[in-house]
Design an enzyme around this catalytic site. Structure first.
Site, PDB file in Angstrom:
ATOM      1  N   GLY A 166      28.065   8.153 -29.554  1.00 40.31           N
ATOM      2  CA  GLY A 166      26.938   7.673 -28.769  1.00 40.31           C
ATOM      3  C   GLY A 166      25.984   8.742 -28.289  1.00 40.31           C
ATOM      4  O   GLY A 166      24.769   8.573 -28.385  1.00 40.31           O
ATOM      5  N   ASP A 219      25.161  11.441 -29.567  1.00 42.73           N
ATOM      6  CA  ASP A 219      24.385  12.011 -30.673  1.00 42.73           C
ATOM      7  C   ASP A 219      23.332  11.052 -31.217  1.00 42.73           C
ATOM      8  O   ASP A 219      22.224  11.469 -31.560  1.00 42.73           O
ATOM      9  CB  ASP A 219      25.299  12.394 -31.845  1.00 42.73           C
ATOM     10  N   THR A 220      23.675   9.765 -31.336  1.00 40.36           N
ATOM     11  CA  THR A 220      22.806   8.878 -32.117  1.00 40.36           C
ATOM     12  C   THR A 220      22.444   7.543 -31.475  1.00 40.36           C
ATOM     13  O   THR A 220      21.617   6.817 -32.016  1.00 40.36           O
ATOM     14  CB  THR A 220      23.458   8.545 -33.481  1.00 40.36           C
ATOM     15  N   GLY A 242      33.454  -4.071 -17.830  1.00 38.37           N
ATOM     16  CA  GLY A 242      34.722  -4.546 -17.296  1.00 38.37           C
ATOM     17  C   GLY A 242      35.758  -4.856 -18.362  1.00 38.37           C
ATOM     18  O   GLY A 242      36.934  -5.018 -18.056  1.00 38.37           O
ATOM     19  N   GLU A 254      38.895   4.917 -34.631  1.00 35.08           N
ATOM     20  CA  GLU A 254      38.240   3.815 -35.328  1.00 35.08           C
ATOM     21  C   GLU A 254      38.125   4.119 -36.820  1.00 35.08           C
ATOM     22  O   GLU A 254      38.381   3.244 -37.653  1.00 35.08           O
ATOM     23  CB  GLU A 254      36.849   3.561 -34.747  1.00 35.08           C
TER      24      GLU A 254
END
Length: 182
Positions: A23, A25-26, A55, A89
């Site tokens: 996130g 970075d891009t 949440g 991931e």
């Protein structure tokens, strides 16, 4: 809906594309262009800031939901390997793709990095992973294997801020073509 369950995990099959990116970075540049371009073209895209709600717990549920996607788009950037979550991931995407008998696909984007960086043939990601191994991170070996495997896949090699809009549009055409073969 019961507390602890999330709409995105239970409806993960409604998404077609999973975006995997670092996130910082891009998120507000290339990934944002890509996401909005695909959504505008009618592609159902999972991106954490829109698909996860404040949440909700991120964890095993997300990794399990990744199994429901058809197309995975990892966006490799300079600091990608510093995120344990991105690497988790990625390893999960590779595993799901291998088990899919050709029904799932990884379409990598190399943004300001080279495929050789992702294949761990330079110090860019190698140094970060070496530090992880020294801290006895048991996942580091699977992360290395996943990076090397995805680094070998033909993808888009892009330079940040260079033709981003046209690169996003050409990438969407490929995603749309892949999605049409159902």
């Amino acid at each position: 809906m019961e507390k602890g369950t999330s709409s995105w995990a239970s409806s993960g099959s409604s998404y077609e594309v999973f975006l995997n990116f670092r996130g910082v970075d891009t998120r507000h540049g290339f990934t944002d262009f890509l996401y909005h371009g695909m959504v505008g073209a009618g592609i159902l895209v999972f991106r954490d800031s829109e698909s996860l709600h404040v949440g909700e717990e991120i964890g095993a549920e997300l990794l399990q939901a990744i199994e429901n996607f058809k197309i995975y788009i990892p966006i490799f950037s300079a600091n990608y390997a510093s995120s344990c979550w991105c690497l988790r991931e990625l390893a999960n995407m590779v595993e799901c793709t291998l088990k899919s008998n050709g029904n799932k696909e990884i379409l990598p984007i190399f943004l300001d990095v080279e495929p050789v960086d992702v294949k761990l043939k330079t110090n860019l990601y190698n140094q970060t992973l070496s530090k992880r191994q020294k801290t006895l991170c048991s996942e580091a070996e699977s992360w290395q294997k996943a990076l090397i495997a995805v680094g070998k896949i033909k993808g888009w090699n892009l330079k940040k801020d260079e033709r981003e809009a046209s690169d996003v549009n050409s990438g969407m055409m490929v995603v749309e073509a892949d999605g049409d073969g159902d």
